[in-house]
Design an enzyme around this catalytic site. Structure first.
Site, PDB file in Angstrom:
ATOM      1  N   GLU A  69     -20.177 -36.930  17.627  1.00  0.00           N
ATOM      2  CA  GLU A  69     -19.883 -37.310  16.161  1.00  0.00           C
ATOM      3  C   GLU A  69     -20.368 -35.811  15.507  1.00  0.00           C
ATOM      4  O   GLU A  69     -21.373 -35.125  15.785  1.00  0.00           O
ATOM      5  CB  GLU A  69     -20.807 -38.145  15.518  1.00  0.00           C
ATOM      6  CG  GLU A  69     -20.960 -38.701  14.160  1.00  0.00           C
ATOM      7  CD  GLU A  69     -19.421 -38.937  13.493  1.00  0.00           C
ATOM      8  OE1 GLU A  69     -19.153 -38.059  12.563  1.00  0.00           O
ATOM      9  OE2 GLU A  69     -19.045 -39.818  14.030  1.00  0.00           O
ATOM     10  N   ASP A 118     -10.492 -41.028  11.778  1.00  0.00           N
ATOM     11  CA  ASP A 118      -9.951 -40.476  10.315  1.00  0.00           C
ATOM     12  C   ASP A 118      -8.788 -40.070  10.596  1.00  0.00           C
ATOM     13  O   ASP A 118      -7.988 -39.542  11.454  1.00  0.00           O
ATOM     14  CB  ASP A 118     -10.599 -38.972  10.311  1.00  0.00           C
ATOM     15  CG  ASP A 118     -10.349 -38.619   8.617  1.00  0.00           C
ATOM     16  OD1 ASP A 118      -9.589 -38.940   8.156  1.00  0.00           O
ATOM     17  OD2 ASP A 118     -11.346 -37.926   8.126  1.00  0.00           O
TER      18      ASP A 118
END
Length: 213
Positions: A69, A118
């Site tokens: 991440e 995303d």
């Protein structure tokens, strides 16, 4: 949607032994040096709050998991779960996925998970999508020849883009595909993310495919 910035996140990440600060040091020997075994290495790119990878690590102690991440505040939320029950087969990286080849050697990874990435909806940002041609070529380099990629999303536009990209690739084959995972033959064994739980409760269909060579 990203979490709000958490000022204390940076300090917590630096102090946590489960966060690898210099991943380049372990290129080509993650299993032996970090996990101290010879088990397969599975990674989740853009793991969010970590529900998915925490569950996998708990259920599969003979697999090494790495959650990746790039946002500190998001990784901090995943570490809150880790603090309650540290798992020896789970480590975390704060890292930009476009540099994966700098930290994983050729064929070092056995499976890649992409969950609710995303969508980068603007055309000019298409190369940033984790299922773009550039990223699929990158995964081809680090992924074991027998390994595969699993991708899930609620975003139909992103999924259509991803399917088209995979179909046009000379490398990848779509092994499984569904536009409504929770009403499909592929649901057995499915592990849900936080987003997935929310979307399913709202009645939104989840798209999923698996790519192999």
């Amino acid at each position: 949607m990203r979490l709000r910035n958490i000022p204390r996140a940076e300090g917590v990440l630096k102090e946590c032994s489960q966060v690898i600060e210099t991943p380049e040091e372990f290129r080509d020997h993650w299993a032996s040096d970090v996990f101290q075994n010879d088990y397969p290495v599975h990674i989740e790119i853009g793991m969010g709050k970590g529900q998915f990878i925490h569950t996998l690590a708990s259920e599969n102690p003979d697999i090494n998991y790495i959650g990746i991440e790039m946002y500190s505040s998001v990784l901090y939320r995943a570490l809150e779960k880790q603090t309650a029950e540290e798992k020896p087969n789970l480590y975390f990286l704060r890292f930009d996925a476009k540099y994966l080849a700098d930290i994983f050697a050729e064929h070092e990874v056995d499976r890649i998970y992409l969950n609710f990435s995303d969508p980068w909806p603007k055309d000019r940002h298409s190369k940033r999508r984790l299922t773009s041609e550039g990223f699929l070529n990158l995964y081809h380099t680090i992924l074991n020849p027998d390994g595969y990629i699993q991708f899930k999303t609620d975003n139909r536009d992103l999924f259509d883009f991803s399917v088209e990209t995979a179909e046009n690739s000379p490398i990848w084959n779509i092994k499984e595909l569904t536009y409504d995972l929770h009403h499909s033959e592929f649901l057995e064994g499915n592990i849900m993310t936080e987003y997935e739980s929310k979307f399913v409760a709202e009645g939104k269909p989840i798209c999923r495919f698996v790519l192999s060579r």
